[in-house]
Each structure stands twice: as C-alpha cells, then as structure tokens.
Enzyme design. Structure first.
Site, PDB file in Angstrom:
ATOM      1  N   HIS A 279       1.501   0.696   2.606  1.00  0.00           N
ATOM      2  CA  HIS A 279       1.897  -0.698   2.371  1.00  0.00           C
ATOM      3  C   HIS A 279       1.138  -1.226   1.148  1.00  0.00           C
ATOM      4  CE1 HIS A 279       2.343  -5.002   2.917  1.00  0.00           C
ATOM      5  NE2 HIS A 279       3.398  -4.724   3.653  1.00  0.00           N
TER       6      HIS A 279
ATOM      7  N   GLU B 243       9.609  -2.011  -1.068  1.00  0.00           N
ATOM      8  CA  GLU B 243       9.037  -3.351  -0.982  1.00  0.00           C
ATOM      9  C   GLU B 243       8.421  -3.726  -2.323  1.00  0.00           C
ATOM     10  OE1 GLU B 243       7.779  -4.761   3.067  1.00  0.00           O
ATOM     11  OE2 GLU B 243       6.353  -3.170   2.705  1.00  0.00           O
TER      12      GLU B 243
HETATM   13  P1  PGA Z   1       6.948 -10.475   4.183  1.00  0.00           P
HETATM   14  O1  PGA Z   1       6.165  -9.116   4.462  1.00  0.00           O
HETATM   15  O2  PGA Z   1       8.255 -10.374   4.901  1.00  0.00           O
HETATM   16  O3  PGA Z   1       6.076 -11.549   4.746  1.00  0.00           O
HETATM   17  O4  PGA Z   1       7.119 -10.590   2.721  1.00  0.00           O
HETATM   18  C1  PGA Z   1       6.815  -7.884   4.386  1.00  0.00           C
HETATM   19  C2  PGA Z   1       5.796  -6.786   4.383  1.00  0.00           C
HETATM   20  O5  PGA Z   1       4.707  -7.004   3.858  1.00  0.00           O
HETATM   21  O6  PGA Z   1       6.050  -5.693   4.912  1.00  0.00           O
END
Ligand code: PGA
Length: 272
Positions: free
Chosen positions: A107, A179
């Site tokens: 992450h 992401e």
């Molecule tokens: P968020 O987080 O939906 O608050 O942007 C997603 C993540 O960090 O996996």
C-alpha cells in the site's frame, strides 16, 4: 485479444468482483466488532461479488470468530516476509495462515511512510503466496510522477518486481489494486477520472500478459482504489476490465460500504 465486451467481461471469465474495505489504523477491537455487526445486518451475499474487510491486526482474531465467512472475508493490511524469527514487533504471513484469506501488500502508505522497497514488496508477495494467502498488491504513481509522465515506468517497475518470484498460475490468482497515490484520501484524494483509471488498468493487465501470458492476464483481478465511495463506485465498475474496488475512508462508514457492495451486486446482476 485481451479484452472482451464490457458487459460480459467479468462474468465470462468466471471472476468474482471483489470489494475490499481497508480500515487502516482505525477502530479498536470493540469498534471493529460493532462495525462488522452492522455490515452483517446490511450486506446481502451475492454469488459473483466477494466482500473483504481489512481491520487492524488486533481485531483479526476476535473478528474471525464473529464473521460470517460465507458473506465477508478477512484481510490483513500488512505482514513481514520471514516466516518466523527474531523480528520484534513484526507479524508473519505464517502467523496469519488460516486466519485471513488476503493480505494487502505494498500500500502506498507503507511504501511512503515506512519506506518499503520494491524488493521488500516482492519478498512479501512471495511469502504471502507460500503461506496460502492471496496477496492484494497495491501499485500506483505519485502526483509528481504523473506530472513528469513517469506513470507507466513506475507501474511497470512495481508490477514486474512484485511478481518476479511467482509462477503464471500463482499470478493468475492474485489481486492487483491500481491506487494512484494522488487519489487516495490520505494524500489529497483527487478524484481520478474513469478514463485515466481505464488506461492504467489496461496497462497493468498488458504488463501481466507480456510476462505471464494472455490467459493469466485474463484471469487476474485488477481493481481500483483511491477515494472510492458510494457515489463514485458505479463509474469505476463500469470500466472495461475493472474487477472491483478498494475503498478506505468509505469502508469505515457502514452505510457507504454497504451501498458500495449493493451497487456492485446490482452491476454484476446486470452483466448476466
Ligand atoms: P481512500 O483509501 O478510499 O480513503 O482513498 C483507499 C486506500 O488507501 O486503499
């Protein structure tokens, strides 16, 4: 051909849409248990949608006793790549065996705040698979990298290194979450346009195809994360080749998370 028709892609390939709630470092054990109870009340099971929650480490064991595993699965948010040893403060994948189905690896908060390197993430992915747990590998570029047109290089490096020690069969089973760092609430939470997400999801699937073959690229689930909520989920799930989502902030609110799952259920029914 890598992509099928938008309407039928997921169902034809037999993949389940996956919705993962990343609770991050929120909720103590009691709060986690209450949130799970609310989700049990509000989430209906669906054959083609898999619902996963990733609470903090301390809550995993108690929640594993309370959870209805047919409807909701458990993920850890991190683990260490060594199976055991003198590594004070760490939790290994072997300790998580039989407790969780998934572990989130790489992450951006771990890459940025804890300086996790490409090699460390590769070793974690391998340890995860070795222990019979499915990795949810997170990849994504920073705002700066996007600005300097380095997105493809970053994604290429993150994907190829992380998967380096896996076979094609193993790669087919994992989940990759695209992401973009700039779209995550923590780092600014800019809303990513579905057109941008589509391009990068396709790029990641192509990388997998180039390295592990077309059938692996077709089977692997590639999902989107970054400020996903009940208002934006529909647009992301409509993207060709988007197999699910990983909401963070929205997953802490049972109304929002249940709605996200409901919408995923509806979209999956429509596709049939
Ligand atoms: P968020 O987080 O939906 O608050 O942007 C997603 C993540 O960090 O996996």
């Amino acid at each position: 051909m890598l992509f099928c028709d938008k309407i039928s892609f997921r169902v034809m390939s037999g993949k389940k849409t996956i919705i993962i709630g990343n609770w991050k470092m929120f909720n103590n054990i009691h709060q986690s248990s209450t949130l799970l109870a609310r989700l049990h009340q509000n989430i209906d099971s669906h054959r083609d949608v898999e619902v996963v929650i990733a609470p903090g480490f301390l809550a995993l064991q108690p929640l594993s006793l309370e959870i209805d595993g047919r409807r909701i699965k458990l993920a850890a948010q991190n683990a260490y790549f060594k199976d055991e040893g003198a590594f004070t403060g760490e939790v290994s994948f072997s300790q998580l065996r039989n407790l969780v189905d998934y572990v989130i690896i790489g992450h951006s908060e771990r890459r940025i705040y804890f300086e996790e390197s490409l090699d460390l993430i590769r070793d974690k992915v391998a340890a995860c698979v070795r222990n019979g747990i499915t990795p949810i590998l997170c990849v994504g570029e920073t705002a700066e990298e996007r600005k300097y047109k380095e997105t493809k290089t970053v994604l290429h490096d993150q994907v190829t290194t992380a998967l380096a020690n896996l076979t094609a069969e193993e790669v087919a089973e994992i989940v990759i979450a695209y992401e973009p760092v700039w779209a995550i609430t923590t780092f600014g939470g800019e809303i990513a346009k579905p057109s941008v997400v589509k391009e990068e999801l396709q790029f990641i699937r192509k990388q997998v195809g180039d390295l592990y073959g077309g059938s692996t690229a077709k089977k692997i689930r590639i999902i989107y994360g970054g400020s996903v909520d009940d208002n934006t989920i529909g647009g992301y799930l409509d993207i060709e080749g988007c197999d699910g989502a990983i909401p963070g902030s929205a997953s802490l609110n049972y109304h929002k998370f249940s709605k996200i799952v409901q919408l995923a259920n509806k979209k999956t029914i429509k596709r049939k």
